[in-house]
Design an enzyme around this catalytic site. Structure first.
Site, short mmCIF file in Angstrom:
data_model
loop_
_atom_site.label_atom_id
_atom_site.label_comp_id
_atom_site.label_asym_id
_atom_site.label_seq_id
_atom_site.Cartn_x
_atom_site.Cartn_y
_atom_site.Cartn_z
N TYR A 1 41.60 21.83 -32.78
CA TYR A 1 41.25 22.67 -31.63
C TYR A 1 41.42 21.91 -30.30
O TYR A 1 42.12 22.38 -29.39
CB TYR A 1 39.82 23.16 -31.82
CG TYR A 1 39.16 23.80 -30.63
CD1 TYR A 1 39.80 24.79 -29.89
CD2 TYR A 1 37.87 23.43 -30.26
CE1 TYR A 1 39.17 25.39 -28.81
CE2 TYR A 1 37.23 24.03 -29.19
CZ TYR A 1 37.89 24.99 -28.47
OH TYR A 1 37.26 25.57 -27.40
N ASN B 1 46.71 15.43 -40.73
CA ASN B 1 46.80 15.70 -42.17
C ASN B 1 46.68 17.20 -42.49
O ASN B 1 46.76 17.61 -43.65
CB ASN B 1 45.75 14.91 -42.96
CG ASN B 1 44.33 15.31 -42.62
OD1 ASN B 1 44.10 16.28 -41.90
ND2 ASN B 1 43.37 14.57 -43.16
N ALA C 1 41.34 12.76 -34.72
CA ALA C 1 41.18 13.08 -36.14
C ALA C 1 39.83 12.61 -36.65
O ALA C 1 39.58 11.41 -36.72
CB ALA C 1 42.30 12.40 -36.94
N TYR D 1 27.19 11.84 -38.26
CA TYR D 1 28.36 12.14 -37.43
C TYR D 1 28.31 11.32 -36.14
O TYR D 1 29.25 10.57 -35.80
CB TYR D 1 28.43 13.65 -37.13
CG TYR D 1 29.39 13.98 -36.02
CD1 TYR D 1 30.74 13.62 -36.13
CD2 TYR D 1 28.96 14.61 -34.86
CE1 TYR D 1 31.63 13.89 -35.10
CE2 TYR D 1 29.83 14.89 -33.83
CZ TYR D 1 31.16 14.52 -33.95
OH TYR D 1 32.02 14.78 -32.93
N ARG E 1 22.55 23.74 -24.63
CA ARG E 1 23.75 22.91 -24.72
C ARG E 1 24.56 23.05 -23.44
O ARG E 1 24.47 24.05 -22.73
CB ARG E 1 24.64 23.35 -25.91
CG ARG E 1 24.02 23.10 -27.28
CD ARG E 1 24.02 21.62 -27.62
NE ARG E 1 23.40 21.32 -28.91
CZ ARG E 1 22.10 21.11 -29.09
NH1 ARG E 1 21.27 21.20 -28.07
NH2 ARG E 1 21.62 20.83 -30.28
N ARG F 1 18.35 23.98 -37.53
CA ARG F 1 19.38 23.26 -38.29
C ARG F 1 19.05 21.77 -38.20
O ARG F 1 18.70 21.29 -37.12
CB ARG F 1 20.73 23.56 -37.63
CG ARG F 1 21.94 23.18 -38.42
CD ARG F 1 23.21 23.70 -37.76
NE ARG F 1 23.48 23.07 -36.47
CZ ARG F 1 24.57 23.27 -35.75
NH1 ARG F 1 25.50 24.11 -36.17
NH2 ARG F 1 24.74 22.67 -34.59
N1 UDP Z 1 23.82 27.59 -33.40
C1 UDP Z 1 23.11 28.73 -33.79
N2 UDP Z 1 23.67 29.55 -34.72
C2 UDP Z 1 24.89 29.31 -35.28
C3 UDP Z 1 25.62 28.16 -34.87
C4 UDP Z 1 25.05 27.32 -33.93
O1 UDP Z 1 21.99 28.97 -33.31
O2 UDP Z 1 25.31 30.10 -36.13
C5 UDP Z 1 23.24 26.70 -32.38
C6 UDP Z 1 23.10 25.25 -32.83
O3 UDP Z 1 21.83 25.05 -33.44
C7 UDP Z 1 23.23 24.50 -31.51
C8 UDP Z 1 24.16 25.38 -30.67
O4 UDP Z 1 24.15 26.66 -31.30
O5 UDP Z 1 21.99 24.43 -30.85
C9 UDP Z 1 25.60 24.86 -30.65
O6 UDP Z 1 26.01 24.60 -31.98
P1 UDP Z 1 27.52 24.34 -32.39
O7 UDP Z 1 27.55 24.25 -33.88
O8 UDP Z 1 28.39 25.36 -31.73
O9 UDP Z 1 27.88 22.95 -31.71
P2 UDP Z 1 27.21 21.49 -31.86
O10 UDP Z 1 26.09 21.46 -30.85
O11 UDP Z 1 26.74 21.31 -33.27
O12 UDP Z 1 28.33 20.59 -31.50
#
Ligand code: UDP
Length: 323
Positions: free
Chosen positions: A10, A31, A72, A139, A219, A280
């Site tokens: 992306y 890859n 990558a 990560y 975010r 999460r």
């Molecule tokens: N998030 C959410 N529902 C989803 C996917 C993400 O509430 O189905 C939330 C996640 O907890 C984070 C924000 O959206 O606070 C951004 O998550 P994303 O996975 O897009 O990016 P990351 O912050 O992990 O790079």
């Protein structure tokens, strides 16, 4: 010749496109585990993995590589919590392999895709490059390990690098040619747009009990075109003799998950049903940066910073994706 490793993904594919527009000649090495061949516009393409030393050596032998941009990597926080070894193998061992090959061939300019996840739970908002780095997931840890390795490579071999710590990349190229499509998709904005398109029933909000005004995570969303532009500026800075350093890349505007869903509802004019779900693992409550350092030192000027533009360009892509 600029080698773009992971240039079918992306962010990498967006950078390849803009490098080409800026007059650089590129080779893309990928890859295709997560990337798309069709996303690579106007670049020589080589299929390969960063752990494949002989393939990499052949590439460096046959091409005059001036600098390497390295995209990558595996990049999902949740997945890294479940399978840390896979993350350390690909992101750390794979990158060491790439760096060894570069040093063997005397290539000493490196642009690295790093992440806000190197900070862990922030000590202050906006996050500054000088803040402590205490990643809360493998990560972020894998990216921080490489940053430390890069500093040692500078000392030992004179490798000059710029590490770009991305906040939340989103949006799509205004041409509609390339955009964000992960399989499976895990990112907030594409998932919301899939709900808007009726491809999913609802968007799950991961956690509504965070210490933020509406209880959902905040975010800093940055347009992929602006993010790519920062790479071009970083490359030009290295070519002009800049010393190694790190930059945060975000817009300084924090948006909560609920705000993003509401904005997407307005822009798409579609209903976006929401399910409130548990937090999460590994997600900090707030990640926002000002990018003052990149603005001052690289002359970076984000052009598509507001959330509406980010979602509108992503919506244009999702309604008519090329793959
Ligand atoms: N998030 C959410 N529902 C989803 C996917 C993400 O509430 O189905 C939330 C996640 O907890 C984070 C924000 O959206 O606070 C951004 O998550 P994303 O996975 O897009 O990016 P990351 O912050 O992990 O790079």
């Amino acid at each position: 010749m600029i080698l773009v490793v992971g240039g079918a993904g992306y962010i990498g594919s967006q950078v390849v496109k803009q490098l080409n527009e800026a007059g650089f000649v590129t080779i893309t090495y990928d890859n295709l585990k997560k990337g798309q061949r069709e996303a690579v516009i106007a670049s020589k393409f080589i299929l390969g993995d960063i752990r494949d030393t002989s393939r990499l050596s052949k590439l460096f032998k046959e091409n005059q590589v001036e600098a390497v941009m390295h995209f990558a990597a595996d990049s999902l926080v949740g997945e890294s919590m479940e399978n840390p070894l896979a993350y350390f193998e690909n992101n750390v061992a794979g990158t060491i392999n790439l760096l060894k090959t570069m040093i063997n061939f005397g290539v000493k300019r490196f642009i690295f895709s790093s992440t806000a996840a190197v900070y862990g739970e922030p000590q202050q908002i906006p996050i500054m490059e000088t803040d402590p780095t205490v990643p809360t997931n493998p990560y972020g840890e894998s990216k921080l390990m490489i940053e430390r390795i890069l500093a040692r490579c500078d000392e030992a071999y004179g490798l000059k690098y710029i590490s770009l710590r991305y906040f939340n990349a989103a949006g799509a190229d205004e041409s509609g040619q390339i955009g964000e499509a992960h399989h499976p998709e895990t990112h907030l904005i594409p998932l919301i747009l899939q709900v808007a398109l009726g491809q999913r029933e609802a968007i799950k909000v991961f956690g509504t009990d965070y210490p933020t005004p509406d209880g959902t995570c905040i975010r800093d969303y940055i347009h992929v075109v602006d993010l790519a532009e920062a790479h071009i500026l970083a490359l030009k800075a290295l070519i002009a003799g800049k010393t190694s350093t790190v930059y945060n890349l975000g817009n300084g505007n924090g948006h909560s998950v609920k705000e993003v869903i509401e904005a997407a509802g307005r822009i798409t004019g579609r209903k976006i049903p929401v399910i409130e779900a548990r937090r999460r693992r590994g997600d900090p409550a707030v990640l926002v940066t000002g990018s003052t350092k990149a603005i001052q030192e690289l002359g970076w000027k984000p052009r598509l910073a507001d959330l509406e533009t980010i979602i509108a360009t992503a919506w244009q892509w999702h309604r008519n994706p090329s793959w």
